[in-house]
Design a protein around this motif. Structure first.
Motif, PDB file in Angstrom:
ATOM      1  N   PRO A  78       4.754  15.584 -19.857  1.00  0.00           N
ATOM      2  CA  PRO A  78       3.281  16.156 -20.906  1.00  0.00           C
ATOM      3  C   PRO A  78       3.187  15.151 -21.476  1.00  0.00           C
ATOM      4  O   PRO A  78       2.230  15.462 -22.618  1.00  0.00           O
ATOM      5  CB  PRO A  78       3.393  17.259 -20.706  1.00  0.00           C
ATOM      6  CG  PRO A  78       5.902  17.501 -20.161  1.00  0.00           C
ATOM      7  CD  PRO A  78       5.550  16.335 -19.256  1.00  0.00           C
ATOM      8  N   ALA A  79       4.519  14.652 -22.429  1.00  0.00           N
ATOM      9  CA  ALA A  79       3.562  14.294 -23.374  1.00  0.00           C
ATOM     10  C   ALA A  79       2.901  13.074 -23.768  1.00  0.00           C
ATOM     11  O   ALA A  79       2.802  12.734 -25.045  1.00  0.00           O
ATOM     12  CB  ALA A  79       4.996  14.147 -24.690  1.00  0.00           C
ATOM     13  N   CYS A  80       2.964  11.757 -22.366  1.00  0.00           N
ATOM     14  CA  CYS A  80       2.478  10.805 -22.060  1.00  0.00           C
ATOM     15  C   CYS A  80       0.953  10.532 -21.572  1.00  0.00           C
ATOM     16  O   CYS A  80       0.135  11.593 -20.919  1.00  0.00           O
ATOM     17  CB  CYS A  80       3.176   9.971 -20.937  1.00  0.00           C
ATOM     18  SG  CYS A  80       2.468   8.628 -20.489  1.00  0.00           S
ATOM     19  N   PRO A  81       0.163  10.305 -22.636  1.00  0.00           N
ATOM     20  CA  PRO A  81      -1.238  10.341 -22.444  1.00  0.00           C
ATOM     21  C   PRO A  81      -1.516   9.956 -21.425  1.00  0.00           C
ATOM     22  O   PRO A  81      -1.572   8.855 -20.607  1.00  0.00           O
ATOM     23  CB  PRO A  81      -2.232   9.865 -23.234  1.00  0.00           C
ATOM     24  CG  PRO A  81      -0.599   9.558 -24.942  1.00  0.00           C
ATOM     25  CD  PRO A  81       0.342   9.707 -23.540  1.00  0.00           C
ATOM     26  N   VAL A  82      -3.038   9.898 -20.618  1.00  0.00           N
ATOM     27  CA  VAL A  82      -2.589   9.842 -19.311  1.00  0.00           C
ATOM     28  C   VAL A  82      -4.953  10.117 -18.735  1.00  0.00           C
ATOM     29  O   VAL A  82      -5.372  10.530 -19.099  1.00  0.00           O
ATOM     30  CB  VAL A  82      -2.817  10.902 -17.603  1.00  0.00           C
ATOM     31  CG1 VAL A  82      -3.116   9.602 -17.031  1.00  0.00           C
ATOM     32  CG2 VAL A  82      -1.307  11.136 -17.448  1.00  0.00           C
ATOM     33  N   VAL A  83      -5.415   8.658 -18.894  1.00  0.00           N
ATOM     34  CA  VAL A  83      -6.550   8.565 -19.104  1.00  0.00           C
ATOM     35  C   VAL A  83      -7.147   8.100 -17.342  1.00  0.00           C
ATOM     36  O   VAL A  83      -6.661   7.565 -16.659  1.00  0.00           O
ATOM     37  CB  VAL A  83      -7.399   7.268 -19.621  1.00  0.00           C
ATOM     38  CG1 VAL A  83      -8.413   7.115 -19.498  1.00  0.00           C
ATOM     39  CG2 VAL A  83      -6.605   7.000 -20.841  1.00  0.00           C
ATOM     40  N   VAL A  84      -7.430   8.465 -17.224  1.00  0.00           N
ATOM     41  CA  VAL A  84      -7.725   8.870 -15.602  1.00  0.00           C
ATOM     42  C   VAL A  84      -9.308   7.711 -15.333  1.00  0.00           C
ATOM     43  O   VAL A  84     -10.166   7.374 -16.271  1.00  0.00           O
ATOM     44  CB  VAL A  84      -8.499  10.108 -14.801  1.00  0.00           C
ATOM     45  CG1 VAL A  84      -9.211   9.881 -13.557  1.00  0.00           C
ATOM     46  CG2 VAL A  84      -7.949  11.451 -14.455  1.00  0.00           C
ATOM     47  N   VAL A  85      -9.139   7.050 -14.706  1.00  0.00           N
ATOM     48  CA  VAL A  85     -10.397   5.941 -14.291  1.00  0.00           C
ATOM     49  C   VAL A  85     -11.046   6.017 -12.864  1.00  0.00           C
ATOM     50  O   VAL A  85      -9.857   5.397 -12.266  1.00  0.00           O
ATOM     51  CB  VAL A  85      -9.734   3.927 -14.767  1.00  0.00           C
ATOM     52  CG1 VAL A  85     -11.015   3.426 -14.737  1.00  0.00           C
ATOM     53  CG2 VAL A  85      -9.200   4.471 -15.892  1.00  0.00           C
ATOM     54  N   SER A  86     -12.033   6.243 -12.967  1.00  0.00           N
ATOM     55  CA  SER A  86     -12.463   6.315 -11.590  1.00  0.00           C
ATOM     56  C   SER A  86     -13.786   6.404 -10.960  1.00  0.00           C
ATOM     57  O   SER A  86     -14.523   6.485 -11.736  1.00  0.00           O
ATOM     58  CB  SER A  86     -12.656   8.709 -11.119  1.00  0.00           C
ATOM     59  OG  SER A  86     -12.943   8.046  -9.899  1.00  0.00           O
ATOM     60  N   ALA A  87     -14.392   5.712  -9.931  1.00  0.00           N
ATOM     61  CA  ALA A  87     -15.126   5.334  -9.594  1.00  0.00           C
ATOM     62  C   ALA A  87     -16.028   6.754  -9.368  1.00  0.00           C
ATOM     63  O   ALA A  87     -16.937   6.896  -9.584  1.00  0.00           O
ATOM     64  CB  ALA A  87     -15.864   4.441  -8.206  1.00  0.00           C
ATOM     65  N   GLY A 104      -8.724  11.625 -20.785  1.00  0.00           N
ATOM     66  CA  GLY A 104      -9.706  10.938 -21.243  1.00  0.00           C
ATOM     67  C   GLY A 104     -10.273  10.688 -19.402  1.00  0.00           C
ATOM     68  O   GLY A 104      -9.297  10.845 -18.508  1.00  0.00           O
ATOM     69  N   TYR A 105     -11.364  10.270 -19.714  1.00  0.00           N
ATOM     70  CA  TYR A 105     -11.904  10.245 -18.311  1.00  0.00           C
ATOM     71  C   TYR A 105     -13.456   8.688 -18.401  1.00  0.00           C
ATOM     72  O   TYR A 105     -14.049   8.826 -18.423  1.00  0.00           O
ATOM     73  CB  TYR A 105     -12.619  10.846 -17.612  1.00  0.00           C
ATOM     74  CG  TYR A 105     -12.793  11.538 -15.921  1.00  0.00           C
ATOM     75  CD1 TYR A 105     -12.498  11.772 -15.049  1.00  0.00           C
ATOM     76  CD2 TYR A 105     -13.716  10.393 -15.257  1.00  0.00           C
ATOM     77  CE1 TYR A 105     -11.995  12.101 -13.645  1.00  0.00           C
ATOM     78  CE2 TYR A 105     -14.405  10.247 -14.370  1.00  0.00           C
ATOM     79  CZ  TYR A 105     -13.485  11.177 -12.916  1.00  0.00           C
ATOM     80  OH  TYR A 105     -13.049  10.773 -11.812  1.00  0.00           O
ATOM     81  N   VAL A 106     -12.634   7.387 -18.008  1.00  0.00           N
ATOM     82  CA  VAL A 106     -13.573   6.772 -17.901  1.00  0.00           C
ATOM     83  C   VAL A 106     -14.429   5.905 -16.603  1.00  0.00           C
ATOM     84  O   VAL A 106     -13.649   6.156 -15.445  1.00  0.00           O
ATOM     85  CB  VAL A 106     -12.982   5.691 -18.147  1.00  0.00           C
ATOM     86  CG1 VAL A 106     -14.119   4.621 -18.948  1.00  0.00           C
ATOM     87  CG2 VAL A 106     -12.244   5.611 -19.760  1.00  0.00           C
ATOM     88  N   PRO A 107     -15.364   6.574 -15.901  1.00  0.00           N
ATOM     89  CA  PRO A 107     -16.056   5.729 -14.850  1.00  0.00           C
ATOM     90  C   PRO A 107     -15.745   4.261 -14.449  1.00  0.00           C
ATOM     91  O   PRO A 107     -16.208   3.436 -15.729  1.00  0.00           O
ATOM     92  CB  PRO A 107     -17.960   6.179 -15.136  1.00  0.00           C
ATOM     93  CG  PRO A 107     -17.879   7.304 -15.588  1.00  0.00           C
ATOM     94  CD  PRO A 107     -16.175   7.419 -17.364  1.00  0.00           C
ATOM     95  N   LYS A 108     -15.212   4.145 -13.723  1.00  0.00           N
ATOM     96  CA  LYS A 108     -15.344   2.773 -13.062  1.00  0.00           C
ATOM     97  C   LYS A 108     -16.199   1.990 -13.613  1.00  0.00           C
ATOM     98  O   LYS A 108     -16.855   0.351 -13.176  1.00  0.00           O
ATOM     99  CB  LYS A 108     -14.919   2.348 -12.049  1.00  0.00           C
ATOM    100  CG  LYS A 108     -13.826   2.837 -11.805  1.00  0.00           C
ATOM    101  CD  LYS A 108     -12.854   2.434 -10.307  1.00  0.00           C
ATOM    102  CE  LYS A 108     -11.273   2.447 -10.514  1.00  0.00           C
ATOM    103  NZ  LYS A 108     -10.474   2.159  -9.182  1.00  0.00           N
ATOM    104  N   SER A 109     -17.859   2.417 -13.735  1.00  0.00           N
ATOM    105  CA  SER A 109     -18.939   1.615 -13.345  1.00  0.00           C
ATOM    106  C   SER A 109     -19.332   1.407 -15.116  1.00  0.00           C
ATOM    107  O   SER A 109     -20.557   0.846 -15.538  1.00  0.00           O
ATOM    108  CB  SER A 109     -20.878   2.704 -13.129  1.00  0.00           C
ATOM    109  OG  SER A 109     -20.125   4.101 -13.701  1.00  0.00           O
TER     110      SER A 109
END
Length: 224
Positions: A78-87, A104-109
């Motif tokens: 839970p202490a580790c930040p996770v950024v989702v990177v997805s299409a 965070g959430y980063v679109p692959k585009s």
């Protein structure tokens, strides 16, 4: 921030792993980048030493489907930040990922610079939300209940459920986890109880809904 940043890129597409590594190299920070091509390798990397300072996670790769991997990761670390990177750029999937604890959430585009901005924001302690995404949209009651059920699972139970979803038998799961079949059976019983279902099949169906509901796109080769 640590003097030397440890970053884990978990994605099963080599070209996109390289793209993310390139984005990180332009951050003007000293960093050590680790790569994982499947979810089990990502979990192993998190367990080593102090673990990474941040994880860039693809939603779908071998060993993980949709939001199930994010759910397990957030529960176990839970202490580790996770950024989702997805299409997948569907607003519901983005909102669910952030509601479940993604930083965070980063679109692959996204452009390389947008990816850098997202990583910078998260490292500064902020939540990165793609432009045009409204987080105040009211969540569907059934969907919210499903998320609550899944989040009630322990990290090990989430992992067992994911293996059930891959069609593994108890003895195969026991071998993979290095535990006894009796332990696996106990996990399965607890999973059924927490999810409010009567069979492994019903649990896998719920997992499928959890992993795919609301997704509005697919990743390269059918991954998300």
């Amino acid at each position: 921030m640590a003097e030397k940043l440890s970053i884990l890129i978990a994605d099963d597409h080599p070209l996109f792993r390289d793209a993310l590594a390139s984005a990180i190299s332009g951050l003007d920070i000293e960093s050590e980048v680790s790569l994982a091509g499947n979810f089990n390798d990502a979990i192993s990397a998190l367990a080593e030493g102090n673990g990474p300072d941040i994880v860039l996670l693809d939603l779908n790769m071998p060993g993980s489907r949709g939001l199930s991997g994010l759910n397990q990761l957030r529960g176990q670390y839970p202490a580790c930040p996770v950024v989702v990177v997805s299409a997948v750029e569907d607003p519901n999937t983005i909102r669910r990922s952030l509601a479940m604890g993604a930083s965070g959430y980063v679109p692959k585009s996204s452009s390389i610079e947008e990816m850098r901005n997202a990583i910078r924001s998260v490292l500064d302690g902020d939540i990165y939300v793609p432009q045009g995404i409204d987080l105040d949209v009211e969540q569907d009651a059934e969907e919210a209940e499903l998320i609550d059920r899944m989040q009630s699972l322990t990290p090990q139970q989430s992992r067992v459920l994911g293996m059930l979803g891959e069609g593994l038998l108890n003895k195969q799961i026991a071998y993979e986890l290095g535990v006894s079949e009796a332990t696996v059976k106990a996990h399965v019983s607890a999973i059924l109880l927490k999810l409010g279902v009567d069979s492994r099949t019903q649990a896998v169906i719920l997992l499928s809904k959890f992993s795919t509901a609301g997704e509005g796109g697919t990743d390269e080769g059918g991954a998300a």
